[in-house]
Motif scaffolding. Structure first.
Motif, mmCIF file in Angstrom:
data_model
loop_
_atom_site.group_PDB
_atom_site.id
_atom_site.type_symbol
_atom_site.label_atom_id
_atom_site.label_comp_id
_atom_site.label_asym_id
_atom_site.label_seq_id
_atom_site.Cartn_x
_atom_site.Cartn_y
_atom_site.Cartn_z
ATOM 1 N N LEU A 1 1.207 2.978 -12.952
ATOM 2 C CA LEU A 1 0.582 1.818 -12.755
ATOM 3 C C LEU A 1 -0.364 1.652 -13.875
ATOM 4 O O LEU A 1 -1.260 2.448 -14.481
ATOM 5 C CB LEU A 1 -0.350 1.878 -11.363
ATOM 6 C CG LEU A 1 0.198 2.096 -10.183
ATOM 7 C CD1 LEU A 1 -0.912 2.421 -9.105
ATOM 8 C CD2 LEU A 1 1.164 0.909 -10.056
ATOM 9 N N PHE A 8 3.195 6.308 -9.910
ATOM 10 C CA PHE A 8 3.741 5.074 -9.923
ATOM 11 C C PHE A 8 3.734 4.292 -10.996
ATOM 12 O O PHE A 8 4.201 2.977 -11.117
ATOM 13 C CB PHE A 8 3.151 4.071 -8.652
ATOM 14 C CG PHE A 8 3.300 4.907 -7.346
ATOM 15 C CD1 PHE A 8 4.612 4.429 -6.646
ATOM 16 C CD2 PHE A 8 2.395 5.509 -6.654
ATOM 17 C CE1 PHE A 8 4.679 4.797 -5.605
ATOM 18 C CE2 PHE A 8 2.631 6.085 -5.435
ATOM 19 C CZ PHE A 8 3.816 5.823 -4.876
ATOM 20 N N LYS A 32 8.552 -4.416 -5.795
ATOM 21 C CA LYS A 32 8.302 -3.567 -4.514
ATOM 22 C C LYS A 32 6.809 -3.009 -4.450
ATOM 23 O O LYS A 32 6.808 -2.136 -3.740
ATOM 24 C CB LYS A 32 9.381 -2.335 -4.645
ATOM 25 C CG LYS A 32 10.694 -2.876 -4.620
ATOM 26 C CD LYS A 32 11.660 -1.600 -4.310
ATOM 27 C CE LYS A 32 13.036 -2.053 -4.606
ATOM 28 N NZ LYS A 32 13.865 -0.936 -4.844
ATOM 29 N N TYR A 33 5.897 -3.148 -5.496
ATOM 30 C CA TYR A 33 4.525 -2.488 -5.286
ATOM 31 C C TYR A 33 3.674 -3.808 -5.085
ATOM 32 O O TYR A 33 3.766 -4.882 -5.680
ATOM 33 C CB TYR A 33 4.283 -1.756 -6.590
ATOM 34 C CG TYR A 33 5.175 -0.536 -6.780
ATOM 35 C CD1 TYR A 33 5.004 0.587 -5.908
ATOM 36 C CD2 TYR A 33 5.849 -0.651 -8.062
ATOM 37 C CE1 TYR A 33 5.592 1.440 -6.052
ATOM 38 C CE2 TYR A 33 6.549 0.693 -8.337
ATOM 39 C CZ TYR A 33 6.413 1.694 -7.279
ATOM 40 O OH TYR A 33 7.421 2.794 -7.401
ATOM 41 N N THR A 35 -0.754 -4.409 -3.997
ATOM 42 C CA THR A 35 -2.073 -3.848 -3.684
ATOM 43 C C THR A 35 -3.160 -4.649 -3.026
ATOM 44 O O THR A 35 -2.917 -6.135 -3.317
ATOM 45 C CB THR A 35 -2.536 -3.100 -5.141
ATOM 46 O OG1 THR A 35 -3.821 -2.531 -4.975
ATOM 47 C CG2 THR A 35 -2.715 -4.421 -6.079
#
Length: 119
Positions: free
Chosen positions: A60, A58, A80-81, A83
């Motif tokens: 990240l 992803f 869209k991400y 955590t």
């Protein structure tokens, strides 16, 4: 625990092995395997950071504590991400993970309600 041994899908034994960290990586200690009788297994897994495969897949960015970098005062990583929990705040109590999960869900909901370009 290295693996669970079962008999007709019923837990009977587990195979364990001692481990240690070597340069930040978990390694088995040779010659320490044991097979133990077991009828109830509770797993408490500690957080040692975001896995490399997840970071690469992803793209990240992570902190020095190996948690995922988010936007300031947010659970959102990038478009869209999101955590929450250990990968957001670092190793902590489960009550914080529950709290963060709820707060992150609110943020995801707000994001989706305002999101019009559904791909």
């Amino acid at each position: 625990m290295k693996c669970v041994l079962d008999e007709k899908k019923n837990l009977k034994q587990i195979k364990t092995v001692k481990v240690h960290f070597n340069n930040g990586k978990l390694e088995e200690v040779k010659g320490t395997e044991q097979i133990l009788d077991c009828d109830l297994l509770l797993i408490a897994a500690g957080f040692i950071g975001v896995e490399d495969d997840l970071k690469k897949s992803f793209k990240l960015e992570t902190t020095q504590r190996n948690t995922i970098v988010t936007q300031p005062n947010s659970y959102q990583v990038k478009d869209k991400y999101f955590t929450a929990g250990d990968c957001h705040r670092g190793q902590s109590l489960v009550v914080w993970a529950i709290h963060e999960g709820k707060e992150c869900a609110k943020e995801v909901d707000a994001y989706l309600m305002g999101y019009t370009n559904m791909e």
